[in-house]
Design a protein around this motif. Structure first.
Motif, short mmCIF file in Angstrom:
data_model
loop_
_atom_site.label_atom_id
_atom_site.label_comp_id
_atom_site.label_asym_id
_atom_site.label_seq_id
_atom_site.Cartn_x
_atom_site.Cartn_y
_atom_site.Cartn_z
N ILE A 1 -32.11 -92.85 57.94
CA ILE A 1 -31.62 -93.20 56.60
C ILE A 1 -31.34 -94.69 56.50
N GLU B 1 -34.61 -96.67 56.30
CA GLU B 1 -35.19 -96.56 54.96
C GLU B 1 -34.41 -97.40 53.96
N ARG B 2 -33.08 -97.42 54.08
CA ARG B 2 -32.26 -98.24 53.19
C ARG B 2 -32.59 -99.72 53.35
N PHE C 1 -33.00 -92.82 45.52
CA PHE C 1 -32.96 -91.38 45.78
C PHE C 1 -32.13 -90.72 44.68
N ASP C 2 -32.82 -90.06 43.76
CA ASP C 2 -32.18 -89.36 42.65
C ASP C 2 -33.03 -88.15 42.28
N PRO C 3 -33.07 -87.15 43.17
CA PRO C 3 -33.98 -86.02 42.94
C PRO C 3 -33.66 -85.20 41.70
#
Length: 154
Positions: free
Chosen positions: A75, A78-79, A97-99
């Motif tokens: 994580i 990726e950030r 990230f906002d699924p």
């Protein structure tokens, strides 16, 4: 820098929000799930979630800690990629990230949503501190100490 501290606050807020939900869920469902799977429970003798002050962390398998560390590293990598790609336009915690699509499209709505997240995160950090102190002082699980939140449901 201020940006670094804001990023840390957002990370800790998100972890605290997950912990505030996970802590009582573990106390409510760990034993039934462990019994159904034929595994030992990870709760303490009193039924509290394992923590540094409650004890019980030695029951958690080293593979779990390794998996958590690896997931955290992935994580974070990726950030950092998102931070690098966005450059100066990067906002603390905005990793794309906002699924469920909760983030508004306009800038005013985004700022309001980030403020709400910070306020809820700060409250969650205080709540999880309360869980820890409460269980350490009274040696009673949070779900048993505050049954009006949890027992009517079960």
């Amino acid at each position: 820098t201020l940006e670094y501290m804001r990023e840390a606050e957002v990370k800790h807020s998100r972890l605290a929000m997950l912990a505030v939900v996970g802590w009582p869920l573990a106390e409510l469902f760990d034993k039934p799930i462990a019994d159904a799977a034929g595994l030992p429970t990870a709760l303490t003798k009193t039924g509290a979630s394992p923590s540094i002050l409650n004890g019980g962390l030695e029951k958690i398998d080293a593979a779990y800690w390794a998996a958590v560390a690896i997931l955290g590293a992935i994580i974070e990598i990726e950030r950092m990629k998102v931070m690098e790609a966005k450059g100066k336009s990067y906002v603390a915690g905005d990793v794309g990230f906002d699924p469920l699509g909760f983030m508004p499209k306009n800038e005013g709505g985004k700022k309001e949503m980030r403020t709400k997240e910070l306020k809820h995160g700060r409250l969650a950090m205080m709540a999880i501190l309360g869980f820890v102190v409460q269980e350490a002082l009274y040696r009673t699980p949070v779900v048993a100490e505050t049954p009006f939140f949890f027992k009517p449901l079960f």
